[in-house]
Design a protein around this motif. Structure first.
Motif, short mmCIF file in Angstrom:
data_model
loop_
_atom_site.label_atom_id
_atom_site.label_comp_id
_atom_site.label_asym_id
_atom_site.label_seq_id
_atom_site.Cartn_x
_atom_site.Cartn_y
_atom_site.Cartn_z
N ALA A 103 52.84 70.20 -5.01
CA ALA A 103 51.72 70.90 -5.64
C ALA A 103 51.02 69.92 -6.57
O ALA A 103 51.62 68.93 -7.01
CB ALA A 103 52.19 72.11 -6.41
N ALA A 104 49.77 70.22 -6.86
CA ALA A 104 49.01 69.43 -7.84
C ALA A 104 47.92 70.33 -8.40
O ALA A 104 47.37 71.18 -7.69
CB ALA A 104 48.40 68.19 -7.19
N PHE A 105 47.63 70.14 -9.68
CA PHE A 105 46.58 70.93 -10.32
C PHE A 105 46.01 70.17 -11.50
O PHE A 105 46.66 69.30 -12.08
CB PHE A 105 47.12 72.31 -10.77
CG PHE A 105 48.26 72.24 -11.73
CD1 PHE A 105 48.04 72.23 -13.11
CD2 PHE A 105 49.57 72.18 -11.28
CE1 PHE A 105 49.10 72.17 -14.00
CE2 PHE A 105 50.64 72.13 -12.16
CZ PHE A 105 50.40 72.12 -13.52
N GLU A 162 61.91 69.84 -13.40
CA GLU A 162 61.31 69.51 -14.69
C GLU A 162 60.20 70.48 -15.06
O GLU A 162 60.07 70.86 -16.22
CB GLU A 162 60.76 68.08 -14.67
CG GLU A 162 61.82 67.01 -14.63
CD GLU A 162 61.25 65.62 -14.40
OE1 GLU A 162 61.84 64.67 -14.93
OE2 GLU A 162 60.23 65.48 -13.69
N ILE A 163 59.40 70.86 -14.07
CA ILE A 163 58.26 71.75 -14.36
C ILE A 163 58.74 73.14 -14.79
O ILE A 163 58.05 73.87 -15.47
CB ILE A 163 57.28 71.82 -13.17
CG1 ILE A 163 55.90 72.32 -13.60
CG2 ILE A 163 57.79 72.73 -12.07
CD1 ILE A 163 55.03 71.26 -14.15
N GLY A 164 59.97 73.48 -14.42
CA GLY A 164 60.53 74.77 -14.80
C GLY A 164 61.18 74.79 -16.17
O GLY A 164 61.55 75.85 -16.68
N GLU A 165 61.32 73.64 -16.78
CA GLU A 165 61.96 73.55 -18.10
C GLU A 165 61.03 74.06 -19.20
O GLU A 165 59.83 74.18 -18.99
CB GLU A 165 62.36 72.10 -18.39
CG GLU A 165 63.44 71.57 -17.48
CD GLU A 165 63.74 70.10 -17.70
OE1 GLU A 165 63.11 69.47 -18.58
OE2 GLU A 165 64.60 69.58 -16.98
N ARG A 166 61.60 74.31 -20.33
CA ARG A 166 60.82 74.75 -21.50
C ARG A 166 60.54 73.54 -22.39
O ARG A 166 61.43 72.80 -22.75
CB ARG A 166 61.58 75.80 -22.30
CG ARG A 166 61.78 77.08 -21.55
CD ARG A 166 62.50 78.09 -22.44
NE ARG A 166 62.81 79.28 -21.69
CZ ARG A 166 62.06 80.37 -21.70
NH1 ARG A 166 60.96 80.41 -22.42
NH2 ARG A 166 62.41 81.43 -20.99
N SER A 167 59.27 73.37 -22.70
CA SER A 167 58.87 72.33 -23.66
C SER A 167 57.52 72.74 -24.23
O SER A 167 56.81 73.55 -23.63
CB SER A 167 58.77 70.95 -22.98
OG SER A 167 57.61 70.87 -22.18
N GLY A 168 57.19 72.17 -25.36
CA GLY A 168 55.89 72.45 -25.97
C GLY A 168 54.74 72.03 -25.08
O GLY A 168 53.74 72.75 -24.95
N PHE A 169 54.89 70.86 -24.47
CA PHE A 169 53.84 70.36 -23.57
C PHE A 169 53.63 71.32 -22.40
O PHE A 169 52.50 71.72 -22.11
CB PHE A 169 54.21 68.97 -23.06
CG PHE A 169 53.35 68.49 -21.92
CD1 PHE A 169 52.02 68.18 -22.11
CD2 PHE A 169 53.89 68.37 -20.65
CE1 PHE A 169 51.22 67.74 -21.06
CE2 PHE A 169 53.11 67.93 -19.59
CZ PHE A 169 51.77 67.62 -19.79
N LEU A 170 54.71 71.73 -21.73
CA LEU A 170 54.58 72.61 -20.58
C LEU A 170 54.08 73.99 -20.98
O LEU A 170 53.32 74.62 -20.23
CB LEU A 170 55.89 72.70 -19.81
CG LEU A 170 56.26 71.43 -19.04
CD1 LEU A 170 57.66 71.55 -18.46
CD2 LEU A 170 55.25 71.14 -17.95
N VAL A 182 46.40 71.08 -4.83
CA VAL A 182 47.27 71.15 -3.64
C VAL A 182 48.34 72.20 -3.90
O VAL A 182 48.95 72.20 -4.97
CB VAL A 182 47.95 69.79 -3.36
CG1 VAL A 182 48.96 69.90 -2.23
CG2 VAL A 182 46.93 68.71 -3.03
N GLY A 183 48.57 73.08 -2.95
CA GLY A 183 49.64 74.06 -3.07
C GLY A 183 49.38 75.08 -4.15
O GLY A 183 48.25 75.23 -4.66
N ASP A 184 50.42 75.80 -4.52
CA ASP A 184 50.33 76.86 -5.53
C ASP A 184 50.82 76.35 -6.88
O ASP A 184 51.65 75.45 -6.95
CB ASP A 184 51.20 78.05 -5.11
CG ASP A 184 50.70 78.71 -3.84
OD1 ASP A 184 49.47 78.79 -3.65
OD2 ASP A 184 51.55 79.11 -3.02
N LEU A 185 50.31 76.97 -7.94
CA LEU A 185 50.81 76.65 -9.26
C LEU A 185 52.29 77.00 -9.32
O LEU A 185 52.69 78.05 -8.82
CB LEU A 185 50.05 77.44 -10.33
CG LEU A 185 48.59 77.04 -10.56
CD1 LEU A 185 47.96 77.96 -11.58
CD2 LEU A 185 48.51 75.60 -11.02
N PRO A 186 53.10 76.16 -9.91
CA PRO A 186 54.54 76.36 -9.87
C PRO A 186 55.05 77.55 -10.68
O PRO A 186 56.18 77.95 -10.51
CB PRO A 186 55.11 75.05 -10.41
CG PRO A 186 53.99 74.38 -11.12
CD PRO A 186 52.72 74.90 -10.54
#
Length: 188
Positions: A103-105, A162-170, A182-186
């Protein structure tokens, strides 16, 4: 999008026609790619045909359209689209071909402007790539597209874990406007 286009939908439709690299598109495919209703695409294509920006060819019931290379407006429209709407179809075409991209956004100020949020014109474009691609392939693709659209493209690559982890940035990325490439948002 730049305020030069009547609507974001019109800009997305034009970007698919003028920047996607497809020789011709039928109206159903164009509607799907631009995320617009068929009736809207039909009306917009009629306007563009009447203005001489598109050529049309019929194959049975299908209507195939493409930019009119003989129109003096074709290149200026393409140039405007490159800097305003170009990153999405160009990045999609490049990133789809890189193994490991799931995926990409877009996120950040460019995505916010594309989603209609007010603010200053962005200087760069932030793209999140989810998967396990070759980082150099992603960086090279972003460099090529950045050169075409006249803005630096900053990729961030994260694995699905990594995209499923909790962080301030995410959390900030999740809560901000995004534009699918590309693809769906995770996380949706």
């Amino acid at each position: 999008m730049a305020p030069l286009f009547r609507s974001d939908g019109q800009a997305r439709l034009l970007a698919e026609l003028f920047l996607s690299g497809a020789d011709e598109l039928n109206l159903n495919e164009l509607a799907q790619r631009a995320g617009l209703a068929y009736g809207t695409v039909h009306r917009e294509v009629r306007r563009l045909l009447d203005a001489g920006l598109l050529n049309e060819r019929r194959v049975g019931q299908a209507r195939l359209v493409r930019p009119n290379p003989g129109s003096p407006l074709t290149q200026p429209v393409r140039d405007l689209l490159l800097v305003s709407a170009g990153p999405v179809p160009l990045l999609a075409a490049e990133l789809r071909d890189i193994a490991g991209v799931e995926a990409a956004f877009l996120y950040g100020s460019f995505a916010a402007r594309m989603r209609g949020e007010p603010g200053n014109a962005p200087n760069d474009i932030d793209v999140m790539v989810v998967g396990t691609p070759d980082p150099m392939a992603v960086y090279d693709a972003c460099q090529r597209i950045g050169d075409q659209v006249g803005r630096e493209i900053n990729p961030t690559i994260m694995t699905p874990e990594e995209i499923g982890e909790r962080s301030g940035f995410l959390a900030q990325v999740r809560d901000s406007p995004t534009v699918g490439v590309v693809g769906d948002l995770p996380w949706r």
